[in-house]
Design a protein around this motif. Sequence first.
Motif, PDB file in Angstrom:
ATOM      1  N   CYS A  59      37.352  77.859  42.432  1.00 52.34           N
ATOM      2  CA  CYS A  59      37.155  76.531  41.861  1.00 52.34           C
ATOM      3  C   CYS A  59      35.807  75.980  42.326  1.00 52.34           C
ATOM      4  O   CYS A  59      34.824  76.146  41.648  1.00 52.34           O
ATOM      5  CB  CYS A  59      38.291  75.567  42.207  1.00 52.34           C
ATOM      6  N   GLY A  60      35.794  75.322  43.485  1.00 46.07           N
ATOM      7  CA  GLY A  60      34.546  74.764  44.011  1.00 46.07           C
ATOM      8  C   GLY A  60      34.021  73.578  43.222  1.00 46.07           C
ATOM      9  O   GLY A  60      32.847  73.244  43.299  1.00 46.07           O
ATOM     10  N   ALA A  61      34.887  72.912  42.458  1.00 50.91           N
ATOM     11  CA  ALA A  61      34.463  71.801  41.615  1.00 50.91           C
ATOM     12  C   ALA A  61      33.978  70.612  42.444  1.00 50.91           C
ATOM     13  O   ALA A  61      34.453  70.355  43.542  1.00 50.91           O
ATOM     14  CB  ALA A  61      35.614  71.363  40.723  1.00 50.91           C
ATOM     15  N   VAL A  62      33.033  69.886  41.878  1.00 53.86           N
ATOM     16  CA  VAL A  62      32.557  68.626  42.437  1.00 53.86           C
ATOM     17  C   VAL A  62      33.371  67.530  41.762  1.00 53.86           C
ATOM     18  O   VAL A  62      33.451  67.473  40.542  1.00 53.86           O
ATOM     19  CB  VAL A  62      31.048  68.435  42.157  1.00 53.86           C
ATOM     20  N   ASN A  63      34.005  66.684  42.573  1.00 59.66           N
ATOM     21  CA  ASN A  63      34.877  65.628  42.062  1.00 59.66           C
ATOM     22  C   ASN A  63      34.355  64.248  42.422  1.00 59.66           C
ATOM     23  O   ASN A  63      33.931  64.024  43.561  1.00 59.66           O
ATOM     24  CB  ASN A  63      36.277  65.756  42.674  1.00 59.66           C
ATOM     25  N   CYS A  64      34.432  63.330  41.475  1.00 55.73           N
ATOM     26  CA  CYS A  64      34.188  61.924  41.755  1.00 55.73           C
ATOM     27  C   CYS A  64      35.525  61.355  42.223  1.00 55.73           C
ATOM     28  O   CYS A  64      36.538  61.479  41.527  1.00 55.73           O
ATOM     29  CB  CYS A  64      33.710  61.205  40.507  1.00 55.73           C
ATOM     30  N   CYS A  65      35.554  60.734  43.397  1.00 53.66           N
ATOM     31  CA  CYS A  65      36.807  60.286  44.005  1.00 53.66           C
ATOM     32  C   CYS A  65      36.979  58.770  44.009  1.00 53.66           C
ATOM     33  O   CYS A  65      37.917  58.262  44.621  1.00 53.66           O
ATOM     34  CB  CYS A  65      36.887  60.799  45.448  1.00 53.66           C
ATOM     35  N   ASP A  66      36.110  58.035  43.335  1.00 53.44           N
ATOM     36  CA  ASP A  66      36.142  56.575  43.411  1.00 53.44           C
ATOM     37  C   ASP A  66      37.496  55.980  43.021  1.00 53.44           C
ATOM     38  O   ASP A  66      38.086  55.211  43.780  1.00 53.44           O
ATOM     39  CB  ASP A  66      35.047  55.965  42.537  1.00 53.44           C
ATOM     40  N   ASP A  67      37.997  56.313  41.844  1.00 53.32           N
ATOM     41  CA  ASP A  67      39.264  55.735  41.385  1.00 53.32           C
ATOM     42  C   ASP A  67      40.429  56.186  42.251  1.00 53.32           C
ATOM     43  O   ASP A  67      41.316  55.397  42.571  1.00 53.32           O
ATOM     44  CB  ASP A  67      39.522  56.093  39.922  1.00 53.32           C
ATOM     45  N   ALA A  68      40.440  57.453  42.622  1.00 58.63           N
ATOM     46  CA  ALA A  68      41.527  57.971  43.462  1.00 58.63           C
ATOM     47  C   ALA A  68      41.506  57.301  44.837  1.00 58.63           C
ATOM     48  O   ALA A  68      42.571  56.995  45.394  1.00 58.63           O
ATOM     49  CB  ALA A  68      41.409  59.485  43.603  1.00 58.63           C
ATOM     50  N   MET A  69      40.327  57.059  45.386  1.00 60.23           N
ATOM     51  CA  MET A  69      40.229  56.390  46.693  1.00 60.23           C
ATOM     52  C   MET A  69      40.737  54.947  46.597  1.00 60.23           C
ATOM     53  O   MET A  69      41.418  54.468  47.497  1.00 60.23           O
ATOM     54  CB  MET A  69      38.788  56.409  47.204  1.00 60.23           C
ATOM     55  N   LYS A  70      40.423  54.261  45.501  1.00 60.58           N
ATOM     56  CA  LYS A  70      40.932  52.896  45.308  1.00 60.58           C
ATOM     57  C   LYS A  70      42.450  52.912  45.226  1.00 60.58           C
ATOM     58  O   LYS A  70      43.120  52.058  45.802  1.00 60.58           O
ATOM     59  CB  LYS A  70      40.341  52.284  44.035  1.00 60.58           C
ATOM     60  N   GLY A  71      42.998  53.880  44.496  1.00 55.94           N
ATOM     61  CA  GLY A  71      44.452  54.005  44.396  1.00 55.94           C
ATOM     62  C   GLY A  71      45.091  54.305  45.735  1.00 55.94           C
ATOM     63  O   GLY A  71      46.161  53.789  46.063  1.00 55.94           O
ATOM     64  N   ALA A  72      44.451  55.153  46.539  1.00 57.05           N
ATOM     65  CA  ALA A  72      44.970  55.498  47.867  1.00 57.05           C
ATOM     66  C   ALA A  72      44.972  54.267  48.767  1.00 57.05           C
ATOM     67  O   ALA A  72      45.938  54.041  49.513  1.00 57.05           O
ATOM     68  CB  ALA A  72      44.138  56.618  48.489  1.00 57.05           C
ATOM     69  N   GLU A  73      43.921  53.470  48.697  1.00 59.04           N
ATOM     70  CA  GLU A  73      43.855  52.258  49.522  1.00 59.04           C
ATOM     71  C   GLU A  73      44.935  51.267  49.093  1.00 59.04           C
ATOM     72  O   GLU A  73      45.596  50.653  49.932  1.00 59.04           O
ATOM     73  CB  GLU A  73      42.475  51.610  49.435  1.00 59.04           C
ATOM     74  N   GLN A  74      45.157  51.143  47.793  1.00 57.91           N
ATOM     75  CA  GLN A  74      46.204  50.260  47.292  1.00 57.91           C
ATOM     76  C   GLN A  74      47.572  50.751  47.766  1.00 57.91           C
ATOM     77  O   GLN A  74      48.410  49.963  48.194  1.00 57.91           O
ATOM     78  CB  GLN A  74      46.175  50.208  45.771  1.00 57.91           C
TER      79      GLN A  74
END
Length: 83
Positions: A59-74
């Motif tokens: 795989c080795g994909a580059v992921n944007c984590c902004d939305d997932a990080m906001k969801g994790a904080e919520q």
Amino acid sequence: MSEYHDFYVARLAERSTVPTLLCGHCQSILSPKRIFANEGENRYDLPCNTIGLCSADDCGAVNCCDDAMKGAEQQRCENRVAV
């Protein structure tokens, strides 16, 4: 032009006791050690603040984590309220 033509959007795992980010390409768990701010010498030319690199074989994909990080904080905030 971006060095990375393709990047994926990480997602927050559903029904996980501990907030867990998944690769937007292969759905593998993104290691917290491979999630970092998109700044400084590690700067990626992507339109997001937090990058997650998938370490899954093939795989080795580059992921944007902004939305997932906001969801994790919520999710963390909701868990604190529930206690």
